[in-house]
Design an enzyme around this catalytic site. Structure first.
Site, PDB file in Angstrom:
ATOM      1  N   PRO A 284     101.143  -2.098  12.025  1.00  0.00           N
ATOM      2  CA  PRO A 284      99.952  -2.276  12.145  1.00  0.00           C
ATOM      3  C   PRO A 284      99.360  -2.937  10.726  1.00  0.00           C
ATOM      4  O   PRO A 284      99.809  -2.485   9.764  1.00  0.00           O
ATOM      5  CB  PRO A 284      99.290  -0.949  12.079  1.00  0.00           C
ATOM      6  CG  PRO A 284     100.253  -0.150  12.909  1.00  0.00           C
ATOM      7  CD  PRO A 284     101.651  -0.660  12.460  1.00  0.00           C
ATOM      8  N   GLU A 285      98.632  -3.823  10.589  1.00  0.00           N
ATOM      9  CA  GLU A 285      98.151  -4.596   9.489  1.00  0.00           C
ATOM     10  C   GLU A 285      96.890  -3.927   9.046  1.00  0.00           C
ATOM     11  O   GLU A 285      96.103  -3.037   9.836  1.00  0.00           O
ATOM     12  CB  GLU A 285      97.775  -6.206  10.066  1.00  0.00           C
ATOM     13  CG  GLU A 285      99.348  -6.722  10.122  1.00  0.00           C
ATOM     14  CD  GLU A 285      99.326  -8.267   9.946  1.00  0.00           C
ATOM     15  OE1 GLU A 285      98.770  -8.794   9.257  1.00  0.00           O
ATOM     16  OE2 GLU A 285     100.308  -8.839  10.888  1.00  0.00           O
TER      17      GLU A 285
ATOM     18  N   LYS B  77      97.319  -0.872   4.049  1.00  0.00           N
ATOM     19  CA  LYS B  77      97.909  -0.009   5.323  1.00  0.00           C
ATOM     20  C   LYS B  77      97.919   1.582   5.208  1.00  0.00           C
ATOM     21  O   LYS B  77      98.725   2.027   5.952  1.00  0.00           O
ATOM     22  CB  LYS B  77      99.311  -0.564   5.504  1.00  0.00           C
ATOM     23  CG  LYS B  77      99.451  -2.002   5.617  1.00  0.00           C
ATOM     24  CD  LYS B  77     100.685  -2.681   5.905  1.00  0.00           C
ATOM     25  CE  LYS B  77     100.804  -4.067   6.021  1.00  0.00           C
ATOM     26  NZ  LYS B  77     102.128  -4.826   6.415  1.00  0.00           N
TER      27      LYS B  77
ATOM     28  N   ASN C  39     102.728  -9.648   8.790  1.00  0.00           N
ATOM     29  CA  ASN C  39     103.382 -10.952   9.246  1.00  0.00           C
ATOM     30  C   ASN C  39     102.367 -11.796   9.953  1.00  0.00           C
ATOM     31  O   ASN C  39     102.621 -13.125   9.998  1.00  0.00           O
ATOM     32  CB  ASN C  39     104.622 -10.711  10.044  1.00  0.00           C
ATOM     33  CG  ASN C  39     105.634 -11.601   9.755  1.00  0.00           C
ATOM     34  OD1 ASN C  39     105.372 -12.735   9.292  1.00  0.00           O
ATOM     35  ND2 ASN C  39     106.713 -11.412  10.428  1.00  0.00           N
TER      36      ASN C  39
ATOM     37  N   ARG D 205     112.061 -10.360   6.715  1.00  0.00           N
ATOM     38  CA  ARG D 205     110.920 -10.513   7.821  1.00  0.00           C
ATOM     39  C   ARG D 205     110.940 -11.702   8.437  1.00  0.00           C
ATOM     40  O   ARG D 205     111.370 -12.977   7.555  1.00  0.00           O
ATOM     41  CB  ARG D 205     109.655 -10.143   7.350  1.00  0.00           C
ATOM     42  CG  ARG D 205     109.328  -8.806   6.710  1.00  0.00           C
ATOM     43  CD  ARG D 205     109.678  -7.849   7.671  1.00  0.00           C
ATOM     44  NE  ARG D 205     108.604  -7.684   8.694  1.00  0.00           N
ATOM     45  CZ  ARG D 205     107.358  -7.085   8.978  1.00  0.00           C
ATOM     46  NH1 ARG D 205     106.869  -6.652   7.632  1.00  0.00           N
ATOM     47  NH2 ARG D 205     106.523  -7.406   9.856  1.00  0.00           N
TER      48      ARG D 205
END
Length: 264
Positions: free
Chosen positions: A2-3, A52, A162, A254
């Site tokens: 989750p961002e 976060k 991302n 990533r």
């Protein structure tokens, strides 16, 4: 993972559901049993987020610090709640609603002053009123790391993941491999302003929405129920703007997505 907008949205929801009232806190799984017992029955004073990280504040200066990580999630239900299903790290029950937390990277009890030990490692959060973008610019402008890596570094900007990373760089036509030292002040200022606006939409809508209206057509979203993206998880598909094939590569562990023609 989750961002940042997700954590701010959760903070608002939990403030609405539980704020300023006594709550019942338990750990059906047992891994947070001592922490839950310490705040069980206490008044939930407020909830807030930084990047976060989510903080549940209780009377007496006690705080539950939560980081969802890759797999953490809250599920909500009206009271009375049924028996816990699965590995519930923490159950929080108020007068009308309850929520179960499963799979977080971190769920720990800390004292109020210890919050500073968490946030000192974080960059400015675009969703906080006290955010100072100059701190992020200072780190970016002096770094030879790629801008694609810097945007994902939580010590540079807190809350960017991302999706926002890939989409923000596309929206501003910036090559993700460009070093931070080659990002101009105006470019950064424009990105920051755009990021703040995009993340606010994410909080309000509960979804990451990045497509401009004139490009909101063509190939479907990258996943069921997801809004369209420009490049995120669209490797090999046609760019929505120029038609070139979207590329992907691994950058510091990533997956990165970009358009080689638009982002130069």
């Amino acid at each position: 993972m989750p961002e940042g907008h997700t954590l701010h949205r959760l903070a608002r929801l939990h403030q609405k559901r539980f704020g300023r009232t006594p709550v019942l806190v338990s750990s059906p799984q047992g891994r947070f049993a001592d922490g839950a017992a310490a705040v069980n029955g206490a008044v939930f004073t407020r909830a807030d987020a930084w990047g976060k990280h989510l903080f549940h504040h209780y009377e007496g200066g006690r705080v539950v610090h939560i980081h969802l990580g890759l797999y953490g999630a809250f599920t909500e239900a009206r009271v009375p709640m049924g028996l816990p299903v699965g590995q519930v790290r923490m159950r929080l029950v108020g007068a009308e609603y309850g929520t179960d937390l499963r799979g977080p990277t971190r769920c720990e009890l800390i004292a109020e002053p210890e919050i500073a030990d968490v946030v000192v490692r974080l960059g400015p959060d675009p969703l906080r009123k006290d955010a100072d973008p100059a701190l992020a610019w200072k780190r970016i402008s002096k770094s030879r790391r790629t801008i694609g890596a810097l945007l994902m570094d939580q010590s540079v900007i807190a809350g960017v993941g991302n999706v926002y990373r890939s989409e923000l760089l596309f929206r501003h036509r910036i090559d993700p491999y460009r070093p931070g030292t080659h990002i101009g002040q105006t470019e950064f200022d424009d990105m920051w302003t755009d990021l703040v606006a995009l993340m606010k939409v994410g909080v309000r809508r509960g979804k990451i929405i990045v497509i401009r209206p004139e490009h909101d057509h063509g190939a479907p979203a990258y996943g069921p129920g997801r809004p369209r993206t420009y490049v995120y998880r669209r490797a090999g598909e046609a760019c929505r703007v120029c038609g070139a094939s979207v590329r992907t590569a691994e950058l510091e562990g990533r997956n990165l997505f970009w358009c080689p023609d638009c982002q130069v």
